[in-house]
Design a protein around this motif. Structure first.
Motif, PDB file in Angstrom:
ATOM      1  N   ARG A 189       7.590  12.437   1.434  1.00 29.71           N
ATOM      2  CA  ARG A 189       7.320  11.180   2.137  1.00 29.71           C
ATOM      3  C   ARG A 189       6.047  11.225   2.971  1.00 29.71           C
ATOM      4  NH1 ARG A 189      11.743   7.662   2.226  1.00 29.71           N
ATOM      5  NH2 ARG A 189      13.683   8.563   1.427  1.00 29.71           N
ATOM      6  N   HIS A 190       5.120  12.117   2.556  1.00 35.20           N
ATOM      7  CA  HIS A 190       3.838  12.227   3.258  1.00 35.20           C
ATOM      8  C   HIS A 190       2.650  12.371   2.319  1.00 35.20           C
ATOM      9  CE1 HIS A 190       5.573  12.426   7.259  1.00 35.20           C
ATOM     10  NE2 HIS A 190       6.410  13.376   6.866  1.00 35.20           N
ATOM     11  N   GLY A 230      -2.601  10.860   2.008  1.00 33.36           N
ATOM     12  CA  GLY A 230      -1.754  11.499   2.996  1.00 33.36           C
ATOM     13  C   GLY A 230      -1.342  10.465   4.026  1.00 33.36           C
ATOM     14  N   TYR A 231      -0.041  10.356   4.297  1.00 33.78           N
ATOM     15  CA  TYR A 231       0.412   9.289   5.179  1.00 33.78           C
ATOM     16  C   TYR A 231       1.622   9.745   5.986  1.00 33.78           C
ATOM     17  CZ  TYR A 231       4.235   8.522   1.863  1.00 33.78           C
ATOM     18  OH  TYR A 231       5.348   8.686   1.081  1.00 33.78           O
ATOM     19  N   THR A 232       1.895   8.996   7.011  1.00 37.89           N
ATOM     20  CA  THR A 232       3.098   9.211   7.809  1.00 37.89           C
ATOM     21  C   THR A 232       3.654   7.852   8.208  1.00 37.89           C
ATOM     22  OG1 THR A 232       4.021  10.382   9.729  1.00 37.89           O
ATOM     23  CG2 THR A 232       1.877   9.313  10.019  1.00 37.89           C
ATOM     24  N   THR A 233       4.950   7.798   8.445  1.00 35.94           N
ATOM     25  CA  THR A 233       5.616   6.564   8.860  1.00 35.94           C
ATOM     26  C   THR A 233       6.248   6.755  10.228  1.00 35.94           C
ATOM     27  OG1 THR A 233       7.637   7.213   7.692  1.00 35.94           O
ATOM     28  CG2 THR A 233       6.058   5.849   6.488  1.00 35.94           C
ATOM     29  N   ARG A 241       3.032   2.506   9.607  1.00 29.60           N
ATOM     30  CA  ARG A 241       2.520   3.442   8.613  1.00 29.60           C
ATOM     31  C   ARG A 241       1.049   3.696   8.870  1.00 29.60           C
ATOM     32  NH1 ARG A 241       0.673   4.025   3.214  1.00 29.60           N
ATOM     33  NH2 ARG A 241       2.064   5.267   1.877  1.00 29.60           N
ATOM     34  N   GLY A 243      -2.211   6.017   7.077  1.00 28.53           N
ATOM     35  CA  GLY A 243      -2.555   6.860   5.941  1.00 28.53           C
ATOM     36  C   GLY A 243      -4.059   7.000   5.739  1.00 28.53           C
TER      37      GLY A 243
END
Length: 318
Positions: A189-190, A230-233, A241, A243
């Motif tokens: 999830r990243h 590359g992302y984060t929530t 969010r 990214g």
């Protein structure tokens, strides 16, 4: 096991804002009908669509005193069969027409000229492929692979002259064969990775062709697109969010005229983007650096594109 059949039929004057009609002249009207048949079984879906349309290219409504213009039969049949919950086969058969656009008939700029003698493009296509999608404990991924073939009469293509301008023309008979492979994955999830590769063999197979070269101008035989994100929530807070996205495009070299004397070289470009979004506040902000390496790039018809560029966009949804 469940199954069913749906039938539909529609006649009348079709709206000019339909996607398939946006390409026609503003004064053109269509009179025709559409027949739709859909079938669903346990693991099989089949959809067929047949459409008759009559085009009045003179500029008045089809069927009035001026008489009907050209009439065409278009159709599509598609099937999807699930071998397993993760793997399915897909096939499509298509017959379609494409009238010249307003810009193709009368030109857009001094460098992109029109051709009022263009004929309506007609052709058929077939593709066959498979899609696989699965989810593991930390990974979701999908993969698609298709092979396709297409035949066209009076294909609308572009050619570049020695004077530098681009003009559309009709290719008497054209043949396309190729393959497409695309894939995507999301890990932990990243991390997101997406890619697409197309190999195309576009050939002029007209019986009256007068040149040795048979490649259709301005079509690359190999195109590849890749993207890594590359992302984060965030569960709570202002942002939902955040990214960073890196993308790359490769386009193979291509001929620019029917004789194959003018060559557009292969190209590679890369972009970087920062994307922040908030579901609660209905907005997305994008900052993008386009053409990071400031490469010399050309557009699809061979005209120069700007060098490195910076873009900032704000999207609001209500």
């Amino acid at each position: 096991m469940t199954s069913g059949v749906d039938l539909g039929f529609e006649t009348g004057t079709l709206a000019l804002d339909e996607p398939s009609l946006r390409r026609t002249r503003a004064t053109e009207h269509v009179l025709g009908g559409t027949a739709l048949v859909a079938f669903h079984a346990d693991r099989l879906d089949v959809l067929t669509l047949v459409r008759l349309s009559c085009l009045d290219v003179a500029g008045s409504e089809a069927g009035r005193a001026s008489g009907l213009g050209q009439c065409f039969v278009e159709g599509r049949a598609g099937a999807r069969y699930g071998l397993t919950d993760e793997l399915e086969l897909r096939a499509n058969l298509l017959r379609a027409v494409r009238p010249p656009t307003l810009g193709e008939r009368y030109g857009v700029t001094a460098g992109t000229r029109g051709n009022s003698a263009l004929e309506v493009e007609q052709g058929g296509a077939f593709d066959l492929g498979a899609r696989y999608e699965d989810t593991l404990s930390f990974l979701t991924f999908s993969l698609e692979a298709f092979a396709f073939a297409r035949l066209a009469d009076d294909l609308i293509a572009y050619q570049r002259s020695a004077l530098g301008y681009v003009r559309p023309y009709n290719v008497g008979q054209a043949r396309f064969v190729g393959t497409e492979v695309s894939g995507a994955l999301d890990a932990w999830r990243h991390l997101g990775v997406r890619g697409h590769v197309t190999w195309l063999d576009p050939r002029d197979v007209s019986s009256g062709r007068t040149t040795t070269n048979d490649l259709i101008p301005l079509l690359s035989r190999l195109t590849a697109v890749g993207e890594v994100e590359g992302y984060t929530t965030f569960e709570d807070g202002f942002l939902a969010r955040l990214g960073v996205v890196g993308s790359a495009l490769y386009r193979g070299g291509r001929v620019a005229d029917p004789a194959g004397l003018l060559i557009v070289p292969e190209q590679f470009s890369a972009d970087v983007s920062l994307v922040a979004s908030s579901v609660r506040h209905h907005f997305t902000t994008r900052f993008r650096i386009e053409n990071v390496f400031d490469a010399s790039l050309l557009d699809v018809v061979g005209y120069p594109l700007p060098g490195r560029a910076y873009w900032l966009a704000l999207e609001l949804e209500y």
